[in-house]
Write a protein that holds these residues in place. Structure first.
Motif, mmCIF file in Angstrom:
data_model
loop_
_atom_site.group_PDB
_atom_site.id
_atom_site.type_symbol
_atom_site.label_atom_id
_atom_site.label_comp_id
_atom_site.label_asym_id
_atom_site.label_seq_id
_atom_site.Cartn_x
_atom_site.Cartn_y
_atom_site.Cartn_z
ATOM 1 N N VAL A 89 8.182 -4.017 -0.636
ATOM 2 C CA VAL A 89 7.744 -5.009 0.346
ATOM 3 C C VAL A 89 8.737 -5.115 1.491
ATOM 4 C CG1 VAL A 89 7.236 -7.459 0.713
ATOM 5 C CG2 VAL A 89 6.422 -6.313 -1.363
ATOM 6 N N ALA A 90 10.018 -5.238 1.169
ATOM 7 C CA ALA A 90 11.044 -5.397 2.207
ATOM 8 C C ALA A 90 11.124 -4.179 3.106
ATOM 9 C CB ALA A 90 12.402 -5.685 1.561
ATOM 10 N N GLY A 91 11.000 -2.996 2.517
ATOM 11 C CA GLY A 91 11.099 -1.760 3.294
ATOM 12 C C GLY A 91 9.799 -1.323 3.924
ATOM 13 N N GLN A 92 8.721 -2.064 3.664
ATOM 14 C CA GLN A 92 7.391 -1.747 4.175
ATOM 15 C C GLN A 92 7.015 -0.286 3.926
ATOM 16 O OE1 GLN A 92 6.959 -5.101 7.737
ATOM 17 N NE2 GLN A 92 6.338 -3.007 8.078
ATOM 18 N N ARG A 93 7.021 0.072 2.640
ATOM 19 C CA ARG A 93 6.650 1.429 2.271
ATOM 20 C C ARG A 93 6.052 1.428 0.856
ATOM 21 N NH1 ARG A 93 12.344 4.562 0.838
ATOM 22 N NH2 ARG A 93 13.150 2.982 -0.616
ATOM 23 N N VAL A 94 5.294 2.486 0.571
ATOM 24 C CA VAL A 94 4.636 2.665 -0.720
ATOM 25 C C VAL A 94 5.001 4.040 -1.266
ATOM 26 C CG1 VAL A 94 2.407 2.874 -1.886
ATOM 27 C CG2 VAL A 94 2.698 1.172 -0.076
ATOM 28 N N ARG A 95 5.396 4.073 -2.541
ATOM 29 C CA ARG A 95 5.694 5.360 -3.184
ATOM 30 C C ARG A 95 4.439 5.821 -3.913
ATOM 31 N NH1 ARG A 95 8.245 6.802 -8.202
ATOM 32 N NH2 ARG A 95 8.658 4.591 -8.609
ATOM 33 N N VAL A 96 4.050 7.071 -3.660
ATOM 34 C CA VAL A 96 2.825 7.605 -4.254
ATOM 35 C C VAL A 96 3.118 8.884 -5.012
ATOM 36 C CG1 VAL A 96 1.366 6.570 -2.467
ATOM 37 C CG2 VAL A 96 2.193 8.908 -2.179
ATOM 38 N N ARG A 97 2.242 9.159 -5.973
ATOM 39 C CA ARG A 97 2.376 10.366 -6.802
ATOM 40 C C ARG A 97 1.097 11.183 -6.703
ATOM 41 N NH1 ARG A 97 3.197 8.275 -11.988
ATOM 42 N NH2 ARG A 97 5.422 8.176 -11.494
ATOM 43 N N ASP A 98 1.235 12.470 -6.388
ATOM 44 C CA ASP A 98 0.110 13.398 -6.380
ATOM 45 C C ASP A 98 -0.185 13.775 -7.830
ATOM 46 O OD1 ASP A 98 -1.550 15.674 -6.292
ATOM 47 O OD2 ASP A 98 -0.785 16.243 -4.319
ATOM 48 N N LEU A 99 -1.347 13.377 -8.333
ATOM 49 C CA LEU A 99 -1.659 13.583 -9.746
ATOM 50 C C LEU A 99 -1.969 15.043 -10.073
ATOM 51 C CD1 LEU A 99 -3.794 10.395 -10.479
ATOM 52 C CD2 LEU A 99 -1.373 10.783 -10.932
ATOM 53 N N SER A 100 -2.137 15.871 -9.077
ATOM 54 C CA SER A 100 -2.410 17.288 -9.340
ATOM 55 C C SER A 100 -1.145 18.066 -9.662
ATOM 56 C CB SER A 100 -3.115 17.931 -8.140
ATOM 57 O OG SER A 100 -2.281 17.878 -6.980
ATOM 58 N N ALA A 260 6.244 -5.864 -7.516
ATOM 59 C CA ALA A 260 6.730 -6.064 -6.149
ATOM 60 C C ALA A 260 7.041 -7.525 -5.853
ATOM 61 C CB ALA A 260 5.691 -5.541 -5.150
ATOM 62 N N GLY A 261 6.772 -8.406 -6.820
ATOM 63 C CA GLY A 261 7.079 -9.820 -6.623
ATOM 64 C C GLY A 261 6.057 -10.580 -5.821
ATOM 65 N N ASP A 273 -4.847 -16.186 1.147
ATOM 66 C CA ASP A 273 -5.350 -17.308 1.939
ATOM 67 C C ASP A 273 -6.803 -17.021 2.318
ATOM 68 O OD1 ASP A 273 -5.258 -15.481 4.032
ATOM 69 O OD2 ASP A 273 -3.466 -16.338 4.951
ATOM 70 N N LEU A 274 -7.374 -17.848 3.185
ATOM 71 C CA LEU A 274 -8.777 -17.677 3.543
ATOM 72 C C LEU A 274 -9.047 -16.366 4.283
ATOM 73 C CD1 LEU A 274 -9.694 -21.302 4.693
ATOM 74 C CD2 LEU A 274 -10.383 -20.151 2.572
ATOM 75 N N ALA A 275 -8.017 -15.817 4.904
ATOM 76 C CA ALA A 275 -8.164 -14.550 5.631
ATOM 77 C C ALA A 275 -7.924 -13.346 4.727
ATOM 78 C CB ALA A 275 -7.203 -14.512 6.821
ATOM 79 N N MET A 276 -7.777 -13.584 3.416
ATOM 80 C CA MET A 276 -7.495 -12.566 2.404
ATOM 81 C C MET A 276 -6.102 -11.964 2.565
ATOM 82 S SD MET A 276 -10.204 -12.959 0.699
ATOM 83 C CE MET A 276 -9.732 -11.863 -0.600
ATOM 84 N N ARG A 277 -5.236 -12.688 3.259
ATOM 85 C CA ARG A 277 -3.827 -12.274 3.392
ATOM 86 C C ARG A 277 -3.070 -12.780 2.165
ATOM 87 N NH1 ARG A 277 -3.303 -14.047 7.938
ATOM 88 N NH2 ARG A 277 -3.236 -12.184 9.244
ATOM 89 N N VAL A 278 -2.249 -11.917 1.558
ATOM 90 C CA VAL A 278 -1.465 -12.333 0.392
ATOM 91 C C VAL A 278 -0.536 -13.460 0.811
ATOM 92 C CG1 VAL A 278 0.268 -11.602 -1.294
ATOM 93 C CG2 VAL A 278 -1.628 -10.066 -0.698
ATOM 94 N N ARG A 279 -0.546 -14.528 0.045
ATOM 95 C CA ARG A 279 0.204 -15.717 0.414
ATOM 96 C C ARG A 279 1.690 -15.417 0.614
ATOM 97 N NH1 ARG A 279 -2.384 -20.281 -3.703
ATOM 98 N NH2 ARG A 279 -4.573 -19.915 -3.128
ATOM 99 N N GLY A 280 2.178 -15.837 1.770
ATOM 100 C CA GLY A 280 3.587 -15.652 2.090
ATOM 101 C C GLY A 280 3.934 -14.309 2.686
ATOM 102 N N HIS A 281 2.904 -13.469 2.957
ATOM 103 C CA HIS A 281 3.172 -12.120 3.484
ATOM 104 C C HIS A 281 2.225 -11.840 4.650
ATOM 105 C CE1 HIS A 281 5.917 -10.985 0.190
ATOM 106 N NE2 HIS A 281 5.151 -11.795 -0.520
ATOM 107 N N GLU A 282 2.782 -11.822 5.840
ATOM 108 C CA GLU A 282 1.990 -11.736 7.059
ATOM 109 C C GLU A 282 1.250 -10.418 7.199
ATOM 110 O OE1 GLU A 282 0.384 -13.357 10.511
ATOM 111 O OE2 GLU A 282 1.628 -14.309 8.976
ATOM 112 N N ASN A 283 1.812 -9.325 6.660
ATOM 113 C CA ASN A 283 1.235 -8.002 6.911
ATOM 114 C C ASN A 283 0.645 -7.362 5.658
ATOM 115 O OD1 ASN A 283 3.699 -7.654 5.659
ATOM 116 N ND2 ASN A 283 4.202 -5.765 6.763
ATOM 117 N N ILE A 284 0.364 -8.159 4.613
ATOM 118 C CA ILE A 284 -0.214 -7.622 3.382
ATOM 119 C C ILE A 284 -1.492 -8.394 3.054
ATOM 120 C CG2 ILE A 284 0.151 -7.127 0.934
ATOM 121 C CD1 ILE A 284 3.141 -7.088 1.420
ATOM 122 N N TRP A 285 -2.568 -7.667 2.817
ATOM 123 C CA TRP A 285 -3.850 -8.253 2.428
ATOM 124 C C TRP A 285 -4.251 -7.730 1.053
ATOM 125 C CZ3 TRP A 285 -2.542 -6.878 7.296
ATOM 126 C CH2 TRP A 285 -2.767 -7.786 8.345
#
Length: 459
Positions: A89-100, A260-261, A273-285
């Motif tokens: 969350v703090a670093g604004q990144r997601v770690r992904v794994r290619d399942l192939s 991720a807390g 919230d009503l806008a489907m934004r995760v509470r307390g996080h401006e850039n995460i829905w």
């Protein structure tokens, strides 16, 4: 100026609806959209899996609304068989794994959409992971079950759980020619109904040749020498099985969010919230089966896994992430299902929901028919209503009957949303013709009886 990047975790209803709506609002030169889906399919109807298994739908292609190629043609970089394994969350990144090939990497985001869905409840019991035991949440699950049915010589099936998934899968297996036993913990099937209405479902299942065993706890799965399932073990004995389907229900898939807390509610779903934004996080829905939604009747949050909600959530998320504005006010808890020709519907609160919310209420139950009594093949329909004791405000409706029963619940869903009283409902101008309804529609008959009960309770 460089384009912003929106990352979507989950390639089904909520995630891809959000991606598609955001793309309509902003072009690729302004907003880059990257989506990750760990399965083999995108934008599909999980609700249709029982009908695919039962043979009503010819194949998985009929359940897919938009393929990965179609999404990519609209400038959405959808990466299949790619699983998100960590959110920073703090670093604004997601770690992904290619399942192939198992390779991993980080992808940064300016906007993040979490649409990880739900997972089937799979209790930690002996033998629960044996070959022949299936959950049914994704198209991959449906294909795995069909593969098992195609290579199984025996014709005995046990469904564990008698909620929506359980009764729908019981019907599907019955159509496949299996002897079906449904085992469940409650006194009656369909715990989403009050027990008196669930009893009608039990009676119908018995009439169809489905063995319904209530008040029974599953303690394990017995396997044979080959490791495959042979029986479901309960506190009341064993039930032979060549295939087992878990229909116990689902729970929010929020493993990533929890790690991720991010804030979770009492049912384990993400809070927004009503806008489907995760509470307390401006850039995460977040949206779909991984979130909790507001119950407009009780005022509490609930977890409801339905494609109708997921698609609406996605539209709202996409509008907001794309620079617009939209809100999701909440739900009244409407759901319909069927087992063979029996239709089952509910909306609003059950008796125990109303008690939990601290509401005083009265109930009214009526029997009517789905068409005029003199019309050929008119069938019985049972309607139950809950109304607030002093005000007469409608609190909930349950309907069990044959053709035309289930969709009548939409009348009550609209009345609930509008905050109508049962007395006000009695004057609704509903459609009438003998093939479709008696002169007094069953819903209005129930509302009239509920009005009388409210008046007597106020004396």
């Amino acid at each position: 100026m460089a384009a912003e990047r929106m990352v979507v975790i989950g390639g089904d209803a909520a995630g891809m609806s959000a991606a598609s709506q955001a793309r309509r609002m902003r072009g690729p030169e302004e907003l880059e959209i990257v989506a990750f889906e760990r399965g083999h399919f995108s934008s599909y109807s999980a609700c249709g899996i029982p009908y695919w298994v039962g043979g009503d739908v010819s194949g998985p292609g009929d359940l897919i609304a938009r393929t990965p190629e179609e999404h990519r043609a609209r400038a959405i970089d959808l990466r299949m068989r790619t699983e998100a394994v960590e959110i920073d969350v703090a670093g604004q990144r997601v770690r992904v794994r290619d399942l192939s090939d198992g390779t991993e990497g980080w992808t940064g985001f300016d906007k993040l959409v979490i649409a990880t869905g739900a997972r089937p409840v799979r209790p930690a019991l002996p033998g629960i992971d044996a070959p022949g035991v299936h959950g049914v949440q994704t198209l991959d699950d449906g294909q795995a079950l069909l593969d098992t049915l195609g290579c199984t010589e025996g014709r005995r099936a046990v469904v564990v759980g008698a909620g929506y998934i359980g009764v729908e899968m019981a019907e599907a297996l019955l159509k496949r020619g299996y002897q079906v036993t449904v085992v469940y913990r409650g006194d009656q099937p369909m715990a989403t109904l009050d027990p008196d209405m669930g009893r009608l479902v039990h009676e119908a299942m018995d009439g169809l040749g489905i063995t319904a065993v209530g008040g029974t706890a599953v303690t394990g799965v017995r396997t044979g020498a080959d490791g495959r399932v042979r029986a479901v073990v309960t506190d009341a004995g064993e039930y032979p099985a060549d295939v087992v389907v878990l229909g116990i229900g689902v729970e929010p898939e929020t493993t990533l969010a929890r790690a991720a807390g991010l804030p979770l509610g009492p049912h384990g779903g993400l809070l927004t919230d009503l806008a489907m934004r995760v509470r307390g996080h401006e850039n995460i829905w977040a949206g779909g089966d991984c979130v909790e939604v507001l119950d407009l009747i009780s005022g509490s949050t609930r977890h409801i896994a339905l494609g109708t909600h997921a698609n609406k959530h996605g539209q709202i998320i996409g509008a907001n992430a794309g620079g617009g504005y939209a809100t999701f006010p909440g739900v009244v808890g409407t759901a319909v299902s069927k087992v063979c020709d029996l239709e089952i519907a509910r909306t609003g609160l059950r008796e125990k929901d109303a008690r939990r919310a601290g509401l005083q209420f009265v109930t009214a139950t009526i029997e009517s028919t789905n068409s005029a009594g003199y019309y050929p093949d008119a069938a019985v329909m049972t309607v139950k209503m809950l109304a607030e004791r002093r005000t007469g405000r409608l609190l909930g409706t349950q309907i069990v009957g044959r053709e035309g029963a289930a969709k009548r619940v939409d009348i009550a869903a609209v009345a609930l949303t509008a905050g109508m009283t049962v007395e006000a409902m009695t004057t609704l101008d509903l459609g009438y013709a003998p093939p479709f309804s008696p002169v007094w529609d069953p819903v209005l008959v129930a509302a009239r009886k509920a009005t009388t009960v409210v008046r007597k309770a106020g004396v």
